[in-house]
Scaffold this motif. Structure first.
Motif, PDB file in Angstrom:
ATOM      1  N   GLY A 116       1.299   3.923  -3.128  1.00  0.00           N
ATOM      2  CA  GLY A 116       0.724   5.220  -2.806  1.00  0.00           C
ATOM      3  C   GLY A 116      -0.687   5.148  -2.271  1.00  0.00           C
ATOM      4  N   THR A 117      -1.269   3.943  -2.222  1.00  0.00           N
ATOM      5  CA  THR A 117      -2.647   3.839  -1.765  1.00  0.00           C
ATOM      6  C   THR A 117      -2.761   4.093  -0.265  1.00  0.00           C
ATOM      7  OG1 THR A 117      -2.305   1.470  -1.611  1.00  0.00           O
ATOM      8  CG2 THR A 117      -3.425   2.273  -3.553  1.00  0.00           C
TER       9      THR A 117
ATOM     10  N   GLU B 253      -1.755   6.553   1.320  1.00  0.00           N
ATOM     11  CA  GLU B 253      -2.094   7.954   1.568  1.00  0.00           C
ATOM     12  C   GLU B 253      -3.609   8.129   1.601  1.00  0.00           C
ATOM     13  OE1 GLU B 253       0.286  10.514  -0.824  1.00  0.00           O
ATOM     14  OE2 GLU B 253      -0.571  12.308   0.082  1.00  0.00           O
ATOM     15  N   GLN B 254      -4.289   7.434   0.692  1.00  0.00           N
ATOM     16  CA  GLN B 254      -5.745   7.532   0.644  1.00  0.00           C
ATOM     17  C   GLN B 254      -6.372   6.832   1.850  1.00  0.00           C
ATOM     18  OE1 GLN B 254      -8.239   9.601  -0.582  1.00  0.00           O
ATOM     19  NE2 GLN B 254      -6.910   9.414  -2.359  1.00  0.00           N
ATOM     20  N   LEU B 255      -5.758   5.697   2.249  1.00  0.00           N
ATOM     21  CA  LEU B 255      -6.251   4.970   3.420  1.00  0.00           C
ATOM     22  C   LEU B 255      -6.130   5.811   4.678  1.00  0.00           C
ATOM     23  CD1 LEU B 255      -5.070   1.264   3.437  1.00  0.00           C
ATOM     24  CD2 LEU B 255      -7.365   2.165   3.294  1.00  0.00           C
ATOM     25  N   ILE B 256      -4.973   6.476   4.804  1.00  0.00           N
ATOM     26  CA  ILE B 256      -4.699   7.283   5.991  1.00  0.00           C
ATOM     27  C   ILE B 256      -5.784   8.328   6.187  1.00  0.00           C
ATOM     28  CG2 ILE B 256      -3.154   9.114   6.830  1.00  0.00           C
ATOM     29  CD1 ILE B 256      -0.840   7.469   5.748  1.00  0.00           C
ATOM     30  N   VAL B 257      -6.245   8.892   5.080  1.00  0.00           N
ATOM     31  CA  VAL B 257      -7.150  10.029   5.158  1.00  0.00           C
ATOM     32  C   VAL B 257      -8.594   9.604   5.430  1.00  0.00           C
ATOM     33  CG1 VAL B 257      -7.812  12.136   3.965  1.00  0.00           C
ATOM     34  CG2 VAL B 257      -5.579  11.203   3.637  1.00  0.00           C
ATOM     35  N   THR B 258      -8.854   8.295   5.341  1.00  0.00           N
ATOM     36  CA  THR B 258     -10.192   7.839   5.704  1.00  0.00           C
ATOM     37  C   THR B 258     -10.282   7.745   7.230  1.00  0.00           C
ATOM     38  OG1 THR B 258      -9.569   5.533   5.710  1.00  0.00           O
ATOM     39  CG2 THR B 258     -10.324   6.444   3.628  1.00  0.00           C
ATOM     40  N   PRO B 259     -11.496   7.737   7.752  1.00  0.00           N
ATOM     41  CA  PRO B 259     -11.619   7.655   9.220  1.00  0.00           C
ATOM     42  C   PRO B 259     -11.417   6.241   9.776  1.00  0.00           C
ATOM     43  CG  PRO B 259     -13.688   8.364   8.183  1.00  0.00           C
ATOM     44  CD  PRO B 259     -12.780   7.937   7.105  1.00  0.00           C
TER      45      PRO B 259
ATOM     46  N   GLU C  15       0.846  -1.201   0.000  1.00  0.00           N
ATOM     47  CA  GLU C  15       0.000   0.000   0.000  1.00  0.00           C
ATOM     48  C   GLU C  15       0.880   1.250   0.000  1.00  0.00           C
ATOM     49  OE1 GLU C  15      -3.531   0.301   0.589  1.00  0.00           O
ATOM     50  OE2 GLU C  15      -4.128  -1.708   1.213  1.00  0.00           O
ATOM     51  N   ARG C  16       1.994   1.147   0.735  1.00  0.00           N
ATOM     52  CA  ARG C  16       2.873   2.308   0.791  1.00  0.00           C
ATOM     53  C   ARG C  16       3.557   2.509  -0.556  1.00  0.00           C
ATOM     54  NH1 ARG C  16       5.998   1.658   5.848  1.00  0.00           N
ATOM     55  NH2 ARG C  16       3.908   1.921   6.652  1.00  0.00           N
TER      56      ARG C  16
ATOM     57  N   LYS D  78      -1.116   5.522  11.497  1.00  0.00           N
ATOM     58  CA  LYS D  78      -1.775   5.955  10.271  1.00  0.00           C
ATOM     59  C   LYS D  78      -1.186   7.292   9.865  1.00  0.00           C
ATOM     60  CE  LYS D  78      -6.118   6.204   9.291  1.00  0.00           C
ATOM     61  NZ  LYS D  78      -7.432   6.681   9.692  1.00  0.00           N
TER      62      LYS D  78
END
Lengths: 329, 375
Positions: free
Chosen positions: B210-211, B213-219, B206-207, B372
């Motif tokens: 780049g995915t 980054e999108q995961l991090i920003v989800t709650p 995932e790192r 995260k």
């Protein structure tokens, strides 16, 4: 536009070793506003975005999204925002619909909500016919639209878009901006994004977008110009352009090379740049008329021809070049 | 299970099913490893090729050779005529041992002090030592037989027997088949290695792509991400356990004498450790290669010090002490006891508890380290 600041950053600092990636940035974006963050690569745009979404921790300073402190109420803040990172960051091995579903669900859409909402948003960005295609097999522009769709699927009140149109063809860029403008003017009728039943997402959206393109900057309500981790100028596009009122001369003639040489020699000309078959000269404050009167004769005396010379309103690009040079000094 | 957790698990399963590499790793590699280790890593040495230089060529010397033949340990591959031949054969690796019967063998046998010499290739310590003990055993039992025969011929009846007889009984594994030792070990090793590697790469991927980054920003909460990522691999891990257990039982005849529930429970405890190590590696590494490197740095010592290949008792005290730090060691003791000896929980509770503590500590440490965030 309402007066609530949906995005609020106060004195954000973030260093990477010796590099001051973000060096005291304050931004506020209201509902219904598109704020453009411009600047060259390495100016600190991406780091600023990452601080705002909590993907990076600020060394100091505060950021709030819809009133939620990003440091203290991180997940509450994240629940309010849609974020599109610079790199395509969806799952290439999932289909378009699977991607949307995943992000819809992890961001809190209920089992009976995700499907109609996903189809609606795919319709909106024009990907409805590609719902079952793997994301990895989409073109660059379609990927960006999918990214936007999954950022929008939960009707966030805040959108953070990090160079969403870099590397995307001009037609798709146009589409993309049409979508953005529709989103921020959501209350208009017919609404492209009908508000949910009393859930979050009602009301206008605040957008923070970073871009290297000046034509895109010109479409924003407000623009902040970043350099070396600082916002060195901020305002509406016309406010920024007014910095150079009566300071840009457009010059047409031949040969262009000679025109450029002569213009450079003039001590009141600060900068000469070619725009296609024309030159834009930036002149010292209050000297435009002077330069305009003496330049044609200087050119003709060296055998050149002047077809047209006039003082014009500055375009944003002129302003940014001026600002970049200023920052170097 | 929260809705978010369920989404992560489903997403992860879709990705696993679409990734041939992961599928091969979880479905095929365990079978390959099982067969490879079940057959190749056997320490049962039979049919060691041997050269014979019979200078006596007497009925007595032929009787001795028959004794060697019938013991199954040796195959008489060459009959040679000189010391030089023997040396060549051993150097070429065509035989592992040689038996030299002197010309005066039958004569001296009648006098009661015959000698034969056995030459062993010691460069392979395992087969060398097997050949050594086998030849000594054959020699001794054959000479006892001759003594008894001589005695009875001389009319002393069959009253002569050795003063002490060791009546050995081998429990649990009467044939001392090494598959009984290896297969349970293979189960442990496969479970440990595969789940560690898969977990380490799943988050790093995932790192890398780049995915993250999108995961991090989800709650998504950190624990949901960790559990959601790890859960599918727990399922795969148990699948592998069954796969190897069934094949080991059905093909290699390894018994399952203890409680299957206990086998699964202790496998679950081992998974806590292995998934924890994988997760930990993924918090350190930035690329899948880095993650693999970190994982292998912990896996190799784990395998060698777990008692998988070499008995822990044979190791120097320092290494034995290190081995106490290795979760796989406890699992191997548990699984071998459960499968082969059929013991109950009482016999393995120390190892069981230790494994649980290791699992909780490692998993806890990894989960705490897991953030995260991008930096």
């Amino acid at each position: 536009m309402s007066d609530i600041n949906l995005i609020e950053a106060k004195n954000l600092y973030r260093y990477f070793g010796e590099t001051h990636a973000v060096d005291g940035v304050s931004i506020s974006v209201k509902a219904g506003e598109i704020y453009g963050l411009v600047g060259s690569d390495g100016a600190g745009k991406t780091t600023t975005m990452r601080l705002l979404v909590g993907a990076l921790l600020a060394d100091s300073g505060d950021a709030t999204i819809c009133g939620y402190d990003v440091k203290k109420h991180t997940e509450d803040a994240r629940a309010q925002l849609g974020y599109l990172s610079q790199r395509f960051s969806l799952y290439e091995d999932l289909t378009v619909l699977e991607n949307i579903r995943f992000f819809a669900e992890v961001r809190g859409l209920k089992p009976n909500e995700w499907y109609p909402r996903s189809m609606e948003i795919l319709e909106f960005v024009g990907l409805a016919n590609f719902a079952s295609r793997r994301a990895g097999q989409l073109s660059g522009g379609m990927k960006q639209k999918l990214g936007l769709a999954s950022a929008l699927v939960t009707r966030p009140r805040v959108l953070l878009l990090d160079e969403p149109t870099t590397g995307v063809d001009p037609v798709t860029r146009q589409d993309f901006w049409q979508l953005l403008i529709q989103i921020t003017s959501a209350p208009l009728n017919p609404s492209p994004l009908p508000a949910g039943e009393g859930q979050r997402g009602e009301g206008e959206v605040a957008v923070l977008i970073s871009t290297p393109y000046m034509d895109e900057a010109a479409r924003c309500n407000r623009v902040g110009f970043m350099r070396h981790g600082k916002i060195i100028a901020e305002g509406t596009p016309s406010q920024l352009r007014s910095r150079l009122t009566d300071r840009v001369i457009e010059l047409r003639g031949s040969p262009l090379k000679l025109l450029r040489q002569v213009a450079h020699r003039d001590s009141d000309v600060e900068d000469v740049r070619a725009f296609g078959d024309r030159l834009h000269l930036r002149v010292r404050e209050g000297k435009a008329d002077l330069v305009a009167s003496r330049l044609p004769s200087a050119i003709r005396s060296e055998g050149g021809e002047v077809d047209d010379l006039r003082i014009i309103p500055a375009v944003l690009e002129d302003v940014f070049i001026e600002l970049s040079e200023q920052a170097y000094e | 299970m929260t809705l978010r957790l369920a989404s992560i698990v489903r997403k992860e399963f879709i990705q696993i099913l679409r990734d041939p590499r992961t599928l091969i790793m979880t479905l095929i590699i365990p079978i390959m490893q099982l067969f490879l280790l079940g057959y190749a890593a056997t320490t049962d040495i039979k049919n060691i090729p041997i050269a014979v230089w019979d200078q006596s060529r007497s009925p007595q010397s032929r009787a001795l050779l028959d004794a060697f033949r019938s013991a199954n340990y040796f195959t008489i591959a060459y009959e040679v005529g000189s010391q030089q031949d023997i040396q060549t054969l051993i150097e070429d690796g065509r035989v592992r041992a040689a038996l030299i019967i002197p010309p005066d063998y039958s004569l001296r046998l009648a006098e009661g002090d015959a000698q034969v010499s056995v030459i062993l290739d010691g460069s392979d310590a395992t087969s060398g030592s097997t050949a050594l003990s086998a030849s000594q055993l054959i020699g001794q039992s054959y000479s006892t037989k001759i003594m008894t025969e001589t005695a009875s011929r001389l009319g002393r009846g069959s009253g002569i027997t050795p003063p002490i007889q060791f009546l050995t009984q081998v429990w649990y594994n009467p044939d001392l088949a090494s598959a009984y030792f290896m297969i349970p070990g293979v189960i442990g090793m496969i479970l440990y290695v595969i789940t560690t590697m898969l977990t380490a790469t799943t988050i790093v991927r995932e790192r890398e792509r780049g995915t993250i980054e999108q995961l991090i920003v989800t709650p998504i909460r950190s624990w949901e991400l960790v559990v959601g990522k790890v859960l599918p691999y727990v399922v795969l891990g148990f699948f592998d356990t069954f796969e190897v257990l069934i094949l080991g039982h059905w093909w290699f005849g390894v018994p399952v004498r203890g409680s299957l529930a206990l086998v699964l429970e202790s496998s679950g405890l081992l998974l806590l450790s292995s998934l924890g190590i994988g997760l930990f590696a993924s918090t350190i590494a930035n690329t899948q290669q880095e993650a693999m490197l970190v994982v292998w740095m912990t896996l190799l010592p784990s395998i060698f010090l777990s008692g998988f290949f070499f008995p822990l008792e044979a190791m120097p005290p320092f290494l034995q002490a290190v081995a106490y730090m290795i979760p796989l060691r406890y699992y191997l003791i548990i699984i071998r006891s459960l499968l082969i000896k059929g013991v109950g929980l009482a016999a393995i509770q120390t190892e069981f508890m230790t494994l649980a503590v290791f699992g909780l500590v490692i998993m806890g440490a990894a989960a705490v380290r897991f953030r995260k965030r991008l930096d």
